[in-house]
Motif scaffolding. Structure first.
Motif, PDB file in Angstrom:
ATOM      1  N   ILE A   1       0.849  -1.200   0.000  1.00  0.00           N
ATOM      2  CA  ILE A   1       0.000   0.000   0.000  1.00  0.00           C
ATOM      3  C   ILE A   1       0.886   1.252   0.000  1.00  0.00           C
ATOM      4  N   THR A   2       0.484   2.237  -0.768  1.00  0.00           N
ATOM      5  CA  THR A   2       1.164   3.536  -0.771  1.00  0.00           C
ATOM      6  C   THR A   2       0.124   4.638  -0.633  1.00  0.00           C
ATOM      7  N   ALA A   3       0.601   5.838  -0.329  1.00  0.00           N
ATOM      8  CA  ALA A   3      -0.297   6.990  -0.190  1.00  0.00           C
ATOM      9  C   ALA A   3      -0.439   7.766  -1.486  1.00  0.00           C
ATOM     10  N   THR A   4       0.126   7.239  -2.579  1.00  0.00           N
ATOM     11  CA  THR A   4       0.122   7.969  -3.847  1.00  0.00           C
ATOM     12  C   THR A   4      -0.873   7.430  -4.863  1.00  0.00           C
ATOM     13  N   ALA A   5      -1.541   6.331  -4.547  1.00  0.00           N
ATOM     14  CA  ALA A   5      -2.498   5.755  -5.496  1.00  0.00           C
ATOM     15  C   ALA A   5      -3.670   6.709  -5.722  1.00  0.00           C
ATOM     16  N   ASP A   6      -4.173   6.713  -6.946  1.00  0.00           N
ATOM     17  CA  ASP A   6      -5.324   7.560  -7.276  1.00  0.00           C
ATOM     18  C   ASP A   6      -6.565   6.683  -7.373  1.00  0.00           C
TER      19      ASP A   6
ATOM     20  N   LEU B   1      -6.370  -1.311   9.567  1.00  0.00           N
ATOM     21  CA  LEU B   1      -5.300  -1.261  10.557  1.00  0.00           C
ATOM     22  C   LEU B   1      -3.945  -1.456   9.882  1.00  0.00           C
ATOM     23  N   ASP B   2      -2.959  -0.672  10.328  1.00  0.00           N
ATOM     24  CA  ASP B   2      -1.581  -0.832   9.891  1.00  0.00           C
ATOM     25  C   ASP B   2      -1.023  -2.069  10.581  1.00  0.00           C
ATOM     26  N   LEU B   3      -0.758  -3.131   9.803  1.00  0.00           N
ATOM     27  CA  LEU B   3      -0.345  -4.401  10.406  1.00  0.00           C
ATOM     28  C   LEU B   3       0.998  -4.306  11.122  1.00  0.00           C
ATOM     29  N   ASP B   4       1.854  -3.386  10.690  1.00  0.00           N
ATOM     30  CA  ASP B   4       3.143  -3.230  11.366  1.00  0.00           C
ATOM     31  C   ASP B   4       2.987  -2.656  12.760  1.00  0.00           C
TER      32      ASP B   4
ATOM     33  N   SER C   1      -2.686   2.315  15.446  1.00  0.00           N
ATOM     34  CA  SER C   1      -2.614   1.478  14.243  1.00  0.00           C
ATOM     35  C   SER C   1      -3.325   2.107  13.054  1.00  0.00           C
ATOM     36  N   ALA C   2      -3.608   3.406  13.135  1.00  0.00           N
ATOM     37  CA  ALA C   2      -4.251   4.087  12.015  1.00  0.00           C
ATOM     38  C   ALA C   2      -3.308   4.130  10.809  1.00  0.00           C
ATOM     39  N   VAL C   3      -3.883   4.066   9.624  1.00  0.00           N
ATOM     40  CA  VAL C   3      -3.095   4.149   8.391  1.00  0.00           C
ATOM     41  C   VAL C   3      -2.472   5.530   8.289  1.00  0.00           C
TER      42      VAL C   3
ATOM     43  N   THR D   1       2.434   3.690   5.730  1.00  0.00           N
ATOM     44  CA  THR D   1       1.824   2.363   5.876  1.00  0.00           C
ATOM     45  C   THR D   1       1.995   1.548   4.606  1.00  0.00           C
ATOM     46  N   SER D   2       2.384   0.274   4.755  1.00  0.00           N
ATOM     47  CA  SER D   2       2.564  -0.612   3.603  1.00  0.00           C
ATOM     48  C   SER D   2       1.665  -1.844   3.677  1.00  0.00           C
TER      49      SER D   2
END
Length: 246
Positions: free
Chosen positions: A26-31, A116-119, A173-175, A179-180
């Motif tokens: 997951i990235t924060a740049t996807a449209d 949830l951010d699994l990391d 654990s919020a994105v 977050t990946s």
């Protein structure tokens, strides 16, 4: 890690069905603007027929909150809060492409969806009544402790990742931008909810594949198949929705 709802919850809420999706890359740049807009359009069409409080999905959560001793109009499940905001404001706030997409899917289906951010999750994750000593980090940075008996998501370190079940997620654990790897959980309590949750999970898997080319694993969990285990290296990471992964 393993995810499940405790037997106490399945006993108390026999119609409980959960959809679970694990995704990496997951990235924060996807449209995903167009996809998010499509789901919000579905939610608006449904709201045009009446307020969210009349939806059977929301009524089931209101009954559950009342049974837990919580005033349903004070503590709303996440899906009701999103639908109410969409009805009153016309839009939902932008947070992160994945969160925005999941919020739109939640509104379209009137089913709470947590990301949830699994990391940031330590070991296994169980949805269960709290003991009262679990630590919850608010978005404001305050540490709280769920009330004994309050339903929450608890990891192996005793960290609570929610308050009042689907009312509020944890800031821990919020994105966020970095977050990946994520775990997405959708929960329905209304009778006959399994087909809707199955469609919701299939939609999320398709959106994650199209928007992020993300490897995914998914399942629909019931009392008969209550557990989901995230794949390990070498496992097949298929995109088909299965009745459960043990």
């Amino acid at each position: 890690m393993q995810f499940e709802h405790s037997p106490q919850l399945h006993d108390a809420y026999p119609d409980l069905v959960a959809g679970v999706v694990q995704a990496a890359g997951i990235t924060a740049t996807a449209d995903v603007t167009a996809r998010t807009a499509d789901h919000l359009a579905d939610a608006r069409r449904r709201l045009a027929g009446g307020a969210e409080s009349g939806f059977p999905e929301i009524q089931a959560w209101r009954r559950a909150y009342a049974a837990m001793g919580l005033r349903p109009t004070k503590y709303r499940c996440a899906a009701e809060a999103l639908l109410r905001r969409l009805r009153l404001d016309g839009e939902l706030p932008r947070v992160h492409p994945l969160v925005d997409l999941c919020n739109a899917v939640s509104a379209a289906y009137a089913i709470p969806v947590a990301v949830l951010d699994l990391d940031r999750v330590d070991g296994d994750l169980v949805v269960r009544p709290a003991h009262g000593d679990e630590a919850y980090l608010s978005f404001a940075g305050d540490t709280e402790h769920p009330e004994p008996g309050e339903v929450t998501f608890v990891d192996s370190a005793g960290r609570a990742h929610a308050r009042r079940w689907t009312n509020r997620q944890s800031g821990w654990s919020a994105v966020r931008a970095g977050t990946s790897s994520v775990l997405i959980v959708a929960e329905a309590l209304h009778p006959g909810g399994e087909p809707a949750v199955t469609r919701l999970v299939a939609d999320l898997v398709a959106e994650l594949t199209d928007g992020w080319s993300a490897p995914t694993a998914a399942a629909v969990l019931t009392a008969a198949a209550p557990r989901f285990r995230t794949p390990t290296a070498g496992d097949d990471r298929g995109q088909a929705v299965s009745p459960g992964i043990r």
